[in-house]
Write a protein that holds these residues in place. Structure first.
Motif, short mmCIF file in Angstrom:
data_model
loop_
_atom_site.label_atom_id
_atom_site.label_comp_id
_atom_site.label_asym_id
_atom_site.label_seq_id
_atom_site.Cartn_x
_atom_site.Cartn_y
_atom_site.Cartn_z
N GLY A 1 18.43 35.34 18.28
CA GLY A 1 18.93 34.93 16.98
C GLY A 1 19.99 33.85 17.10
N GLY A 2 20.90 33.98 18.08
CA GLY A 2 21.92 32.96 18.29
C GLY A 2 21.30 31.61 18.61
N LEU A 3 20.24 31.62 19.44
CA LEU A 3 19.54 30.38 19.78
C LEU A 3 18.90 29.75 18.55
CD1 LEU A 3 18.36 28.37 21.84
CD2 LEU A 3 16.48 29.98 22.20
N THR B 1 31.94 43.14 19.28
CA THR B 1 32.57 42.02 19.97
C THR B 1 31.71 41.53 21.14
OG1 THR B 1 33.89 43.60 21.25
CG2 THR B 1 34.94 42.61 19.33
N LEU B 2 31.10 42.46 21.86
CA LEU B 2 30.27 42.06 22.99
C LEU B 2 29.03 41.31 22.54
CD1 LEU B 2 29.61 42.10 26.00
CD2 LEU B 2 28.55 44.35 25.67
N LEU B 3 28.31 41.84 21.54
CA LEU B 3 27.06 41.21 21.10
C LEU B 3 27.31 39.91 20.35
CD1 LEU B 3 24.99 44.35 20.02
CD2 LEU B 3 24.77 42.98 22.11
N SER B 4 28.38 39.83 19.57
CA SER B 4 28.70 38.57 18.89
C SER B 4 29.07 37.51 19.91
CB SER B 4 29.81 38.76 17.86
OG SER B 4 31.01 39.20 18.48
N GLY B 5 29.75 37.92 20.99
CA GLY B 5 30.04 36.97 22.06
C GLY B 5 28.78 36.45 22.72
N CYS B 6 27.79 37.32 22.91
CA CYS B 6 26.53 36.92 23.53
C CYS B 6 25.75 35.95 22.64
CB CYS B 6 25.68 38.15 23.83
SG CYS B 6 26.34 39.19 25.15
N MET B 7 25.69 36.23 21.34
CA MET B 7 24.96 35.31 20.45
C MET B 7 25.64 33.95 20.40
SD MET B 7 25.86 36.54 16.51
CE MET B 7 25.61 38.29 16.78
N ASN B 8 26.97 33.96 20.43
CA ASN B 8 27.70 32.69 20.40
C ASN B 8 27.59 31.94 21.71
OD1 ASN B 8 28.63 32.80 17.75
ND2 ASN B 8 30.43 34.02 18.30
N ALA B 9 27.46 32.67 22.82
CA ALA B 9 27.32 32.02 24.12
C ALA B 9 26.06 31.16 24.16
CB ALA B 9 27.30 33.06 25.23
N VAL B 10 24.96 31.68 23.61
CA VAL B 10 23.72 30.91 23.55
C VAL B 10 23.90 29.68 22.67
CG1 VAL B 10 21.31 30.95 22.87
CG2 VAL B 10 22.30 32.94 23.94
N ALA B 11 24.56 29.87 21.52
CA ALA B 11 24.81 28.74 20.62
C ALA B 11 25.67 27.69 21.31
CB ALA B 11 25.49 29.24 19.35
N ILE C 1 21.06 34.98 13.82
CA ILE C 1 20.70 33.63 13.35
C ILE C 1 21.85 33.06 12.53
CG2 ILE C 1 19.17 32.30 11.83
CD1 ILE C 1 16.91 34.18 12.58
N TYR C 2 22.35 33.87 11.60
CA TYR C 2 23.50 33.45 10.80
C TYR C 2 24.70 33.17 11.70
CZ TYR C 2 27.55 33.89 7.70
OH TYR C 2 28.73 33.68 7.05
N GLY C 3 24.90 34.02 12.72
CA GLY C 3 26.02 33.84 13.64
C GLY C 3 25.92 32.54 14.41
N GLY C 4 24.73 32.19 14.88
CA GLY C 4 24.56 30.95 15.61
C GLY C 4 24.68 29.72 14.73
N TYR C 5 24.33 29.89 13.44
CA TYR C 5 24.38 28.75 12.51
C TYR C 5 25.78 28.51 11.97
CZ TYR C 5 23.02 25.66 8.67
OH TYR C 5 22.90 24.59 7.82
N VAL D 1 32.57 27.11 20.06
CA VAL D 1 32.91 27.03 21.48
C VAL D 1 34.31 27.57 21.73
CG1 VAL D 1 33.31 25.46 23.41
CG2 VAL D 1 31.35 25.09 21.90
N ALA D 2 35.24 27.23 20.84
CA ALA D 2 36.63 27.64 21.02
C ALA D 2 36.81 29.15 20.88
CB ALA D 2 37.52 26.91 20.01
#
Length: 248
Positions: free
Chosen positions: A84-86, A178-188, A145-149, A49-50
């Protein structure tokens, strides 16, 4: 408590800078939270989140370098990142605390190896092997998936993936990453907030500091040689990995 917040704020600022310049910000924020007594699952969720707004701050700073990858749908990449983030976030939420404590050192070790050797192996692999659009989308989903976990060195995995696809402009690759990693983390982040796994007071302090670090880092990326920062991050990650193995 004040000292803990100062430590966490400093770690988040440094993590934001690291993510913008070379990646690996969670090598600072996650151990800092655990060090201050936060349980590992909550620490991982709070760290995500941070750090996630910092990805969008960096993406905004990279906006002039952003372009869609030739030969592959950006909508497809975005969908794979979100799905994948979800999946990764739900997997973390259903992982027992004790199991996650045992898994953490191995995840840190994997992230350290990827961070240390990924940038050197990917160009060499590209010389003998290229992947197509469908493989990129599958790879994006698995990395997400790895990014969300957990997410350690997820940026390096994405850069390696894009390199194997044939992308060569590092600034454009960084912008997309940076954009796509932010999106996967946003779902997480949404999952972690709904599940009540976020420790809000320190997380909000870290979030502000990480955004400042991410924006500052993206603007400084062209002035600093990433090789020096990467060397420091690898040393830090090795130390953290050893400490977490001893902690189990």
């Amino acid at each position: 408590m004040v000292n803990d917040l100062l430590l966490l704020g400093g770690a988040a600022f440094g993590g934001g800078v690291m993510n913008a310049v070379a990646g690996g910000g969670s090598f600072l924020t996650f151990p800092a939270l655990v060090y201050t007594g936060v349980p590992s699952v909550v620490a991982n969720a709070s760290s995500t989140v941070a750090l996630f707004p910092g990805s969008f701050a960096s993406a905004w700073a990279y906006r002039r370098d952003f372009s869609r990858a030739d030969g592959i749908s950006f909508r497809g990449l975005l969908s794979a990142s979100l799905a994948g983030g979800l999946a990764g976030a739900l997997l973390l939420l259903f992982t027992p605390q004790r199991t996650f404590d045992v898994v953490i050192p191995w995840l840190l070790a994997l992230a350290t190896l990827v961070f240390a050797f990924g940038p050197y192996l990917a160009p060499r692999l590209r010389q003998v092997y290229r992947i197509g659009p469908a493989t990129v989308l599958i790879g994006q989903f698995l990395v997400s998936i790895y990014g969300g976990y957990f997410g350690g060195a997820v940026g390096i995995l994405l850069l390696a993936l894009y390199s194997l696809f044939g992308m060569a402009d590092i600034q454009k690759m960084n912008a997309l990453k940076t954009l796509l990693s932010g999106c996967m983390n946003a779902v997480a982040v949404v999952c972690f907030v709904i599940a009540g796994k976020v420790l809000w007071r320190p997380t909000l302090v870290m979030l502000v500091c990480a955004v400042l670090g991410g924006y500052f880092g993206a603007h400084s990326a062209r002035k600093v040689k990433p090789v020096y920062i990467r060397a420091a991050i690898v040393c830090l990650s090795v130390v953290m990995t050893i400490l977490f193995f001893r902690r189990v």
